[in-house]
Design a protein around this motif. Structure first.
Motif, PDB file in Angstrom:
ATOM      1  N   TRP A  56      -6.427   8.630  -8.114  1.00 25.14           N
ATOM      2  CA  TRP A  56      -6.568   7.319  -7.499  1.00 25.14           C
ATOM      3  C   TRP A  56      -5.921   7.247  -6.114  1.00 25.14           C
ATOM      4  N   LEU A  57      -5.354   8.323  -5.650  1.00 23.35           N
ATOM      5  CA  LEU A  57      -4.612   8.292  -4.395  1.00 23.35           C
ATOM      6  C   LEU A  57      -5.485   7.856  -3.218  1.00 23.35           C
ATOM      7  N   LEU A  77      -4.746   5.138   0.126  1.00 24.12           N
ATOM      8  CA  LEU A  77      -4.828   5.834   1.414  1.00 24.12           C
ATOM      9  C   LEU A  77      -5.920   5.238   2.292  1.00 24.12           C
ATOM     10  N   SER A  78      -7.016   4.773   1.679  1.00 20.72           N
ATOM     11  CA  SER A  78      -8.059   4.135   2.488  1.00 20.72           C
ATOM     12  C   SER A  78      -7.548   2.819   3.066  1.00 20.72           C
ATOM     13  N   ALA A  79      -6.696   2.130   2.297  1.00 25.77           N
ATOM     14  CA  ALA A  79      -6.091   0.901   2.822  1.00 25.77           C
ATOM     15  C   ALA A  79      -5.124   1.217   3.951  1.00 25.77           C
ATOM     16  N   ILE A  80      -4.394   2.314   3.816  1.00 25.22           N
ATOM     17  CA  ILE A  80      -3.488   2.748   4.889  1.00 25.22           C
ATOM     18  C   ILE A  80      -4.277   2.993   6.165  1.00 25.22           C
ATOM     19  N   ASP A  81      -5.440   3.639   6.045  1.00 23.67           N
ATOM     20  CA  ASP A  81      -6.292   3.868   7.225  1.00 23.67           C
ATOM     21  C   ASP A  81      -6.668   2.544   7.886  1.00 23.67           C
ATOM     22  N   ARG A  82      -7.066   1.577   7.063  1.00 27.82           N
ATOM     23  CA  ARG A  82      -7.487   0.276   7.607  1.00 27.82           C
ATOM     24  C   ARG A  82      -6.323  -0.459   8.266  1.00 27.82           C
ATOM     25  N   LEU A  83      -5.175  -0.440   7.610  1.00 26.33           N
ATOM     26  CA  LEU A  83      -4.028  -1.193   8.099  1.00 26.33           C
ATOM     27  C   LEU A  83      -3.394  -0.608   9.355  1.00 26.33           C
ATOM     28  N   ALA A 102       0.822  -1.204   0.000  1.00 31.50           N
ATOM     29  CA  ALA A 102       0.000   0.000   0.000  1.00 31.50           C
ATOM     30  C   ALA A 102       0.857   1.256   0.000  1.00 31.50           C
ATOM     31  N   VAL A 103       1.973   1.235   0.718  1.00 30.22           N
ATOM     32  CA  VAL A 103       2.895   2.383   0.711  1.00 30.22           C
ATOM     33  C   VAL A 103       3.436   2.616  -0.696  1.00 30.22           C
ATOM     34  N   TYR A 104       3.817   1.529  -1.370  1.00 31.74           N
ATOM     35  CA  TYR A 104       4.275   1.647  -2.757  1.00 31.74           C
ATOM     36  C   TYR A 104       3.184   2.263  -3.632  1.00 31.74           C
ATOM     37  N   GLU A 105       1.932   1.808  -3.441  1.00 32.37           N
ATOM     38  CA  GLU A 105       0.824   2.303  -4.258  1.00 32.37           C
ATOM     39  C   GLU A 105       0.589   3.794  -4.038  1.00 32.37           C
ATOM     40  N   VAL A 106       0.739   4.251  -2.808  1.00 33.00           N
ATOM     41  CA  VAL A 106       0.554   5.678  -2.529  1.00 33.00           C
ATOM     42  C   VAL A 106       1.540   6.506  -3.346  1.00 33.00           C
ATOM     43  N   VAL A 107       2.795   6.094  -3.356  1.00 31.80           N
ATOM     44  CA  VAL A 107       3.801   6.833  -4.115  1.00 31.80           C
ATOM     45  C   VAL A 107       3.490   6.784  -5.607  1.00 31.80           C
TER      46      VAL A 107
END
Length: 459
Positions: free
Chosen positions: A444-445, A449-455, A430-435
């Motif tokens: 699409w950011l 970021l929603s996955a970051i919130d969940r994780l 997910a960190v890779y995807e954010v970048v």
């Protein structure tokens, strides 16, 4: 010094005089060019092989060209065609008109768009030819029919593919590195194990050592063309549009992934993760997080929670986890389902941006699983028409559960039971995807970021 290096040294000055001014604007526009956004200072010719003489109606040069861009230069495979003039059907393939050097007066184009050069490649594979520094090799137990009509696939991004008569597909790697490419190595290993989940290579192209002291390059792989298949991404979007449920397919896809992992573990060595390997794993994730926070300030508020997901790996007891060869870039688009409902996995190259040596290292299987779980999340947020966030999260969650359950049916181990390792790999992805989204698709950011919130939320 190899024949390819000798020929490159002889031809480099002349060919580059013709091609350099044409490649400078053309190469950065290609989807598979990895150096976008970095200054391009010039080219050097690693190897050159004449497959059709430039003096004929159609000329064909096979080139390995190094593009010089700080801090490093990447090597690209080019098939350069020459004609006096291009017919209208080849207009999209135009590179330019040479005004100097040995190609002066000729029109230069990307030869993969042209059936005649594509025929040359298939015939060389069929006859197991040796041309200059190129070696065209095939499985001696598999014959290749002559005269198959070629067409260039429009689906590739990081490579290029030619389909021959709905019988074979030739993937040509564009950005290449010396050494064994996993997209040849792993399917060959799986074929030896009798795996039906991955198309077995029919033939392949490699070089002798193209650079002094270096290893050979693997340039392309010919595999059976899978007829009537649909990739997982398209199926997932179709399911959402029609009925909304994808769990049965996700469960079968989990079983297919487990079949491939099990076969790879039989075919190639596995290793136990000791203290040094775990330390390297954690350090890599922390380092990527630090770089991501610098690149995307929106991550800064989540940094403590993200770091905690990686720090939790230090609590894993050495010797309790194993690593093996895996797919390395698994997502819905790398999975194909045939009309009978059987899933196959393709594209074992790994993440092309990573060094080849890293892509060939054993990894925990949950890295592949995390990639697929993230792919379900992206599919959920790609529904058309769009659905509410709660609906998307529920759809993705159901697919995730079904996929892991299917995996457990084959292996006897549910990936969700290794929650610390799975969470760390999902977080890293997910960190890779954010970048990536911040740089290329800002709209699409919100998805990663929603996955970051969940994780990073308390369980």
């Amino acid at each position: 010094m190899s024949e390819a290096v000798t020929r490159a040294a002889t031809l480099s000055t002349g060919l580059l005089a013709s091609l350099d001014p044409l490649l400078r604007p053309w190469l950065p526009r290609q989807r598979w060019f990895a150096g976008k956004g970095r200054p391009l200072s010039g080219f050097s010719l690693v190897a050159a092989t004449e497959l059709l003489p430039a003096g004929g109606r159609i000329g064909l040069h096979h080139l390995l060209v190094r593009a010089h861009q700080p801090p490093r230069g990447d090597c690209y495979q080019l098939l350069i065609g020459t004609r006096e003039a291009l017919p209208p059907r080849l207009a999209p393939a135009l590179i330019g008109h040479a005004t100097e050097g040995p190609l002066a007066g000729l029109t230069v184009y990307d030869a993969l768009h042209d059936p005649r050069p594509a025929d040359v490649l298939l015939e060389a594979l069929r006859s197991r030819a040796r041309i200059g520094g190129l070696r065209f090799e095939r499985d001696p137990e598999q014959d290749i029919a002559p005269g198959l009509v070629p067409r260039l696939s429009t689906a590739e991004q990081s490579n290029s593919s030619i389909v021959y008569g709905d019988a074979y597909v030739l993937k040509l790697f564009r950005r290449i590195s010396p050494g064994v490419n996993p997209d040849l190595e792993l399917p060959l290993a799986l074929a030896r194990e009798g795996s039906a989940r991955v198309p077995a290579p029919t033939a392949w192209i490699r070089t002798e050592a193209a650079e002094a002291g270096g290893e050979p390059f693997v340039l392309g792989v010919l595999q059976p063309f899978l007829r009537g298949v649909t990739d997982g991404w398209e199926l997932a979007l179709r399911a959402q549009a029609e009925a909304g449920d994808f769990t049965a397919e996700a469960r079968e896809l989990g079983r297919a992934t487990a079949d491939v992992h099990t076969a790879l573990a039989r075919a190639l060595p596995t290793v136990t993760l000791g203290p040094a390997q775990l330390e390297t794993l954690v350090a890599g994730m922390r380092g990527r997080l630090e770089s991501a926070v610098r690149a995307v300030p929106a991550l800064r508020a989540h940094e403590p929670g993200l770091r905690a997901a990686f720090d939790a790996l230090t609590g894993i007891a050495p010797g309790t986890r194993t690593a093996q060869r895996i797919h390395g870039d698994l997502h819905l688009g790398q999975c194909l389902r045939d009309p009978s409902g059987t899933w196959s996995l393709i594209d074992f190259e790994g993440e092309p941006a990573r060094p080849l040596a890293e892509r060939r290292m054993p990894q925990p299987v949950v890295r592949d699983i995390a990639g697929m779980l993230r792919s379900f999340d992206y599919a959920a947020h790609s529904a058309r028409p769009p659905v509410p966030e709660e609906t998307a999260a529920a759809w993705a969650g159901a697919c995730r559960d079904a996929y892991c359950a299917g995996y457990a049916e084959v292996t006897g181990t549910d990936p969700r039971t290794d929650a610390v390792l799975l969470r760390a790999y999902e977080t890293d992805k997910a960190v890779y995807e954010v970048v990536y989204e911040a740089r290329h698709r800002p709209d699409w950011l919100a998805v990663p970021l929603s996955a970051i919130d969940r994780l990073t939320s308390p369980s």
